[in-house]
Design a protein around this motif. Structure first.
Motif, PDB file in Angstrom:
ATOM      1  N   TRP A   9       0.924  -1.274   0.195  1.00  0.00           N
ATOM      2  CA  TRP A   9      -0.005  -0.101   0.053  1.00  0.00           C
ATOM      3  C   TRP A   9       0.739   1.183  -0.033  1.00  0.00           C
ATOM      4  O   TRP A   9       0.539   2.142  -0.525  1.00  0.00           O
ATOM      5  N   GLN A  10       1.912   1.302   0.932  1.00  0.00           N
ATOM      6  CA  GLN A  10       2.770   2.413   0.881  1.00  0.00           C
ATOM      7  C   GLN A  10       3.437   2.614  -0.671  1.00  0.00           C
ATOM      8  O   GLN A  10       3.517   3.819  -0.923  1.00  0.00           O
ATOM      9  N   ILE A  13       0.874   3.957  -2.956  1.00  0.00           N
ATOM     10  CA  ILE A  13       0.613   5.468  -2.814  1.00  0.00           C
ATOM     11  C   ILE A  13       1.815   6.440  -3.170  1.00  0.00           C
ATOM     12  O   ILE A  13       1.365   7.476  -3.809  1.00  0.00           O
ATOM     13  N   THR A  14       2.929   6.107  -2.663  1.00  0.00           N
ATOM     14  CA  THR A  14       3.732   6.937  -3.167  1.00  0.00           C
ATOM     15  C   THR A  14       4.199   7.036  -4.666  1.00  0.00           C
ATOM     16  O   THR A  14       4.550   7.886  -5.206  1.00  0.00           O
ATOM     17  N   TYR A  17       1.484   8.583  -6.592  1.00  0.00           N
ATOM     18  CA  TYR A  17       1.443  10.203  -6.136  1.00  0.00           C
ATOM     19  C   TYR A  17       2.722  10.737  -7.147  1.00  0.00           C
ATOM     20  O   TYR A  17       2.530  11.747  -7.942  1.00  0.00           O
ATOM     21  N   MET A 420       3.931   5.116   6.375  1.00  0.00           N
ATOM     22  CA  MET A 420       2.894   5.017   5.328  1.00  0.00           C
ATOM     23  C   MET A 420       2.008   6.235   5.686  1.00  0.00           C
ATOM     24  O   MET A 420       1.880   7.170   5.023  1.00  0.00           O
ATOM     25  N   THR A 424       1.666   9.755   3.611  1.00  0.00           N
ATOM     26  CA  THR A 424       0.573  10.089   3.020  1.00  0.00           C
ATOM     27  C   THR A 424       0.105  11.606   3.510  1.00  0.00           C
ATOM     28  O   THR A 424      -0.221  12.533   2.688  1.00  0.00           O
ATOM     29  N   TYR A 427       2.561  13.992   1.658  1.00  0.00           N
ATOM     30  CA  TYR A 427       1.971  14.154   0.251  1.00  0.00           C
ATOM     31  C   TYR A 427       0.914  14.828   0.325  1.00  0.00           C
ATOM     32  O   TYR A 427       0.706  15.681  -0.733  1.00  0.00           O
TER      33      TYR A 427
END
Length: 478
Positions: A9-10, A13-14, A17, A420, A424, A427
């Motif tokens: 998941w981390q 997400i990164t 993004y 994470m 998040t 970001y």
């Protein structure tokens, strides 16, 4: 959730993004270079103002891309140390070249472009932005070459003594059949995204105040629209080739992308599909006969392997386990990627129609299109990236290393969750800063140009005091 799922998941997400900024950087760099070239060749003032206007948007995006991209390097070592150890010998070469050659090429010449206004000869200054833009292509190629190894490992040998994959043929890696089709597809998608941003910003300004900077924004809208249309055609053509290569090297990904559970000849393409809760069977679908076989094999009568048959074959080859990716995610990201990209092309065609004979950009529909068309390319690119990576599961390196074996063994779920949440939140804050900077620039319209300095002393510097350029104030365009 365990550390494996949290780490996935981390990284997701990164990565997604960061990938918001990548296609804009690639495409917009070349569009800004094109605008500056138009000014250099024609001398028309509105091209220079457009260059500085979209150049500022490009610089904001470039800076955010650099900041968020650095995090990716750290994650390989922190959350995916076993994976890094396994592929380090292979990934080291392309990523080092990307950093030492491509990134420094971009940053060096971009710095010359920023500070070179009124200091470098026009032709040299123009060359700096073209060189910086070209650096983004090199950067993209080396990163995609590394990623393509994860999709289709080539040019390596497995060393049982060290438990690592070791690079034996760097050229084979650079000419991986996956990167050869992925690179043009990715670059075309980047131009679609950048063209959509240029078009949307121009449409919004033309609707808000058509009497202000109308000539410049009409030129930008036309350029952006034509770029979107042309890029959409190239995306479709390269996507067709990519689908055929994907069917060859990762047939399970193609089967999941089409929710194709059973092997079929003359397989149909499903526009909409519903499966059983366990994901093993299809219960309802709207299909186009023979289209899937054509996309996968180039023949309407071609054979396309199904999920169930491939699962059986993979169990025999790799041992017991579930080798099916998340069908729902793979299926829908594939369709939304295509649909949103096509919608951007439709908006571009509509814009070209409205721009004929200096027609006004008015109405709520124009406003909605102006706001959404920059987002269409971003979402289509992100969905394509999610599809590419999720469709490869459960492999982190296809056929060699499952994702579960790549996670760091000594990092706890709590530690991953903490980082994470931290990333998040940071970001999210960066997103607010990015959007505010972009909106402030967009609302400001095209910048006014300073008056040309006189050269009354004849020393060729334009300072009028005979002291030469050394005592002039630093010329910074932004």
């Amino acid at each position: 959730m365990d550390s494996l799922n949290l780490a996935r998941w981390q990284f997701g997400i990164t990565t997604v993004y960061h990938f918001f900024f990548v296609p804009i950087t690639i495409g917009l760099g070349f569009l800004v270079a094109g605008l500056q070239t138009a000014w250099y060749r024609t001398g028309k003032e509105h091209y220079l103002r457009l260059t500085k206007f979209y150049g500022k948007l490009f610089l904001i995006n470039f800076a955010m891309g650099v900041v968020t991209g650095i995090v990716q390097e750290f994650q390989f070592g922190m959350n995916w140390s076993d994976y890094s150890r396994f592929v380090g010998d292979i990934f080291g070469a392309p990523l080092a070249i990307e950093g030492l050659l491509a990134f420094f090429l971009e940053s060096t010449f971009l710095g010359l472009w920023i500070f070179g206004w009124d200091r470098l000869p026009k032709k040299v200054h123009l060359a700096t932005i073209w060189t910086a833009a070209s650096g983004t292509l090199l950067s993209a190629y080396f990163i995609l070459a590394a990623n393509s190894f994860m999709q289709n490992p080539v040019g390596y040998e497995y060393n049982p003594a060290t438990g690592r994959a070791e690079l034996t043929d760097f050229w084979a890696m650079l000419t991986n059949k996956v990167v050869l089709v992925t690179f043009p597809h990715t670059i075309a998608a980047a131009f679609l995204t950048a063209g959509g941003l240029m078009l949307g910003v121009a449409m919004w300004n033309l609707r808000r105040n058509p009497s202000k900077d109308g000539e410049g924004f009409r030129a930008a809208a036309q350029l952006g629209a034509w770029v979107v249309v042309a890029a959409a055609v190239v995306v479709a053509l390269t996507g067709d080739q990519q689908a055929k290569v994907m069917t060859e090297v990762q047939p399970m990904k193609m089967a999941a992308a089409e929710a194709q559970y059973d092997t079929k000849d003359s397989a149909s393409f499903s526009i909409f599909s519903v499966g059983t809760p366990d994901g093993k069977e299809e219960t309802f679908a709207i299909r186009v006969p023979g289209l899937l076989s054509f996309l996968a094999t180039g023949s309407f009568d071609g054979t396309v392997e199904g999920i169930n048959d491939l699962q059986t074959a993979y169990e025999a080859k790799y041992g017991p386990g579930d080798y099916t990716p998340n069908v729902a995610v793979t299926y829908w990201t594939f369709r939304f990627m295509i649909g949103i990209g096509m919608l951007a092309a439709v908006v571009a065609l509509f814009a070209l129609w409205r721009l004929r004979k200096h027609r006004q950009m008015r109405g709520r529909l124009v406003w909605w299109m102006a706001v959404t068309v920059p987002l269409m390319g971003l979402f289509a690119n992100s969905l394509g990236w999610i599809f590419t990576e999720m469709g490869r599961q459960p492999w982190i390196v296809f056929g060699l290393m499952p994702t579960s074996a790549g996670v760091s063994p000594n990092v706890s779920a709590g530690e991953v969750l903490t980082t994470m949440i931290g990333f998040t939140l940071v970001y999210g804050l960066l997103a607010v800063v990015e959007v505010k900077l972009l909106l402030k620039t967009i609302r400001g319209g095209l910048p006014e140009l300073p008056a040309e300095p006189t050269d009354s002393d004849g020393d060729g510097t334009g300072d009028g005091d005979g002291t030469g350029s050394d005592d002039r104030p630093l010329a910074f365009a932004y």
